[in-house]
Design an enzyme around this catalytic site. Sequence first.
Site, PDB file in Angstrom:
ATOM      1  N   ASP A  99       0.868  -1.169   0.000  1.00  0.00           N
ATOM      2  CA  ASP A  99       0.000   0.000   0.000  1.00  0.00           C
ATOM      3  C   ASP A  99       0.915   1.232   0.000  1.00  0.00           C
ATOM      4  O   ASP A  99       1.857   1.303   0.791  1.00  0.00           O
ATOM      5  CB  ASP A  99      -0.853  -0.012   1.274  1.00  0.00           C
ATOM      6  CG  ASP A  99      -2.290   0.377   1.026  1.00  0.00           C
ATOM      7  OD1 ASP A  99      -2.492   1.480   0.504  1.00  0.00           O
ATOM      8  OD2 ASP A  99      -3.180  -0.410   1.358  1.00  0.00           O
ATOM      9  N   ASP A 201      -3.168   4.480  -2.212  1.00  0.00           N
ATOM     10  CA  ASP A 201      -4.253   4.857  -1.312  1.00  0.00           C
ATOM     11  C   ASP A 201      -4.761   6.270  -1.585  1.00  0.00           C
ATOM     12  O   ASP A 201      -3.979   7.178  -1.862  1.00  0.00           O
ATOM     13  CB  ASP A 201      -3.698   4.803   0.122  1.00  0.00           C
ATOM     14  CG  ASP A 201      -4.714   5.197   1.165  1.00  0.00           C
ATOM     15  OD1 ASP A 201      -5.641   4.410   1.394  1.00  0.00           O
ATOM     16  OD2 ASP A 201      -4.580   6.294   1.745  1.00  0.00           O
ATOM     17  N   GLU A 264      -6.637   3.525  -5.701  1.00  0.00           N
ATOM     18  CA  GLU A 264      -7.915   3.642  -4.990  1.00  0.00           C
ATOM     19  C   GLU A 264      -8.674   4.824  -5.568  1.00  0.00           C
ATOM     20  O   GLU A 264      -8.626   5.942  -5.068  1.00  0.00           O
ATOM     21  CB  GLU A 264      -7.698   3.828  -3.475  1.00  0.00           C
ATOM     22  CG  GLU A 264      -8.999   3.618  -2.712  1.00  0.00           C
ATOM     23  CD  GLU A 264      -9.020   4.168  -1.286  1.00  0.00           C
ATOM     24  OE1 GLU A 264     -10.013   3.913  -0.595  1.00  0.00           O
ATOM     25  OE2 GLU A 264      -8.076   4.864  -0.893  1.00  0.00           O
ATOM     26  N   HIS A 325     -11.303  -3.452   3.437  1.00  0.00           N
ATOM     27  CA  HIS A 325     -11.222  -3.159   4.868  1.00  0.00           C
ATOM     28  C   HIS A 325     -11.996  -1.913   5.283  1.00  0.00           C
ATOM     29  O   HIS A 325     -11.987  -1.542   6.451  1.00  0.00           O
ATOM     30  CB  HIS A 325      -9.743  -3.003   5.245  1.00  0.00           C
ATOM     31  CG  HIS A 325      -9.121  -1.822   4.554  1.00  0.00           C
ATOM     32  ND1 HIS A 325      -8.976  -1.739   3.176  1.00  0.00           N
ATOM     33  CD2 HIS A 325      -8.655  -0.641   5.034  1.00  0.00           C
ATOM     34  CE1 HIS A 325      -8.438  -0.584   2.861  1.00  0.00           C
ATOM     35  NE2 HIS A 325      -8.228   0.101   3.964  1.00  0.00           N
ATOM     36  N   ASP A 326     -12.631  -1.254   4.319  1.00  0.00           N
ATOM     37  CA  ASP A 326     -13.391  -0.043   4.630  1.00  0.00           C
ATOM     38  C   ASP A 326     -14.900  -0.244   4.509  1.00  0.00           C
ATOM     39  O   ASP A 326     -15.653   0.681   4.828  1.00  0.00           O
ATOM     40  CB  ASP A 326     -12.998   1.089   3.653  1.00  0.00           C
ATOM     41  CG  ASP A 326     -11.560   1.557   3.832  1.00  0.00           C
ATOM     42  OD1 ASP A 326     -11.054   1.517   4.964  1.00  0.00           O
ATOM     43  OD2 ASP A 326     -10.945   1.960   2.825  1.00  0.00           O
TER      44      ASP A 326
HETATM   45  C1  GLC Z   1      -8.133   4.871   2.309  1.00  0.00           C
HETATM   46  C2  GLC Z   1      -8.000   3.618   3.143  1.00  0.00           C
HETATM   47  C3  GLC Z   1      -8.646   3.842   4.474  1.00  0.00           C
HETATM   48  C4  GLC Z   1      -7.962   4.992   5.156  1.00  0.00           C
HETATM   49  C5  GLC Z   1      -7.947   6.227   4.259  1.00  0.00           C
HETATM   50  C6  GLC Z   1      -7.020   7.267   4.777  1.00  0.00           C
HETATM   51  O1  GLC Z   1      -9.431   5.153   1.984  1.00  0.00           O
HETATM   52  O2  GLC Z   1      -8.536   2.536   2.452  1.00  0.00           O
HETATM   53  O3  GLC Z   1      -8.608   2.701   5.284  1.00  0.00           O
HETATM   54  O4  GLC Z   1      -8.614   5.291   6.360  1.00  0.00           O
HETATM   55  O5  GLC Z   1      -7.507   5.924   2.963  1.00  0.00           O
HETATM   56  O6  GLC Z   1      -5.704   6.929   4.501  1.00  0.00           O
END
Ligand code: GLC
Length: 513
Positions: A99, A201, A264, A325-326
Amino acid sequence: MTDLTWWQRGIIYQVYPRSFQDSDGDGIGDLQGIIQRLDYIKALGADIVWISPIFPSPMKDFGYDISDYRGIDPMFGTHRDFDALIAAAHTRGLKVLLDFVPSHTSDQHPWFVDSRSSRDHPKRDWYIWRDAQPDGSPPTNWISEFGPTTWAWDETTGQYYLHIFLASQPSLNWRNPQVQAEMLDTMRFWYQRGVDGFRVDAITHAAPDVARGDHPENPDWHDGMNPSQRLLKAHSKNQPFNFDIVRMMRRVTEEFPGRLLLGETDGTLAEVTRYYGADMDGFQLPFNFALLDVEWTVPVLVRTIENYVAALPRDGWPTWVIGNHDCIRIASRVGHDRARLAMTLLLCLRGTPTIYQGDELGIENADIPADKVQDPWEIQVPGKGLGRDPVRTPMPWDASNGAGFTTGTPWLPVAVPRDGPVSLQGPGSVVDYVLQLIALRQGTDALLRGAYRTVTATDDVLIFARDGADQTILIALNFSDHTQPAPSGDTLLSSHDGTGPLAPHEARILRAH
Ligand code: GLC
């Protein structure tokens, strides 16, 4: 026909390292633990392991708040463990994605400590600092992803700094060439250490344009919604400069043959597809979150799939995901009875699928007692169902105390799926079905590259075809509680017994006659 690359043919498996396997009894997963479980991932048939952040971090956002981009948090292990993980994965023919979190650091990162030390510090401009408005209020009305304003006041230097997420996650200023150089060099550092790519990310938040001022109200917002959606993020998200940043990352990636960038990328379809780059010089795989958000009904799903397929650039390779995971666990979202159906959709659409750890077991959202809540989002915006602890519970490997995950006390309660822990799952379990599904997919050319075609879409049933060079595969999904007519063909796999009409919630894969 050209060969597919490893990331077009492969299945991505997301490891949330805190919750995968603990090797030292502290109740938190680690790199040696991942090494111990690589054979599980391999046996499942996945090819690419994406590991959520493992870098030094105060863990305010569980690793997405990094204080050293080139280190390994001692909680997870050492560089030596990391090198061993890469070697162990590569020996098994598995690729590894790390990541990469470019949009913000931790407030404990030495860069931010320097930046906030004085207005004149050379690193001041590495972050986004602005004066207060004449009445002392923040520079803009922006709302952070996790609740309140995006602006934190710094008493010492008398300015606000921008944070799109927590106040302890200050936004980096990517318009500063030194930030660009340093961050891009970080990518080189890990590429040289053998990683096969990155999941990038929160890229959509990497280039906020403060000069454009306040965000407009979101006309569709209502009280039950996530507070961060009250305003439209017109000036902070998916700004034109975001796409330049991605191009820079891709150029660095091209210095190392055969590597992958998975972004992402959350936004409209036009924004998501723009992340492929005007000349296919952006992300090879901009995440397509469409199936995470939409209503789980046939008409909506078909429209979503067809719109995405139609919007893809000519050389853009598709990608699909139904859990991470979100987000709410897929088995909770669609119901346990339809967990196999959902996995079938994910794995039979054309494009690279990502499986979130545990979804192959049909794990559902866990109930987290109030005194066990860890996620800062739940803490900042309680009671709205935004907390992500319920989907981050440790893997249930066996029936022992600690579920084979840890010999200590797990950092979150372990959620055991209905079919029991991994060691007890036999024929008829969700994972047994997913294993067969993956084997079929990986061995069937039409499922890997055949074009998508909707055959039947009623309120109850979705049948789609994958037209390969020498055969057509039909995927029939019964979303209803009743039996439904089945298409004709030779059954290759079924979540049920696969004969006669489609059983309620059945997923059946057939070779068309
Ligand atoms: C992304 C991650 C998430 C995190 C956010 C801030 O959306 O998937 O888990 O809280 O970024 O870094």
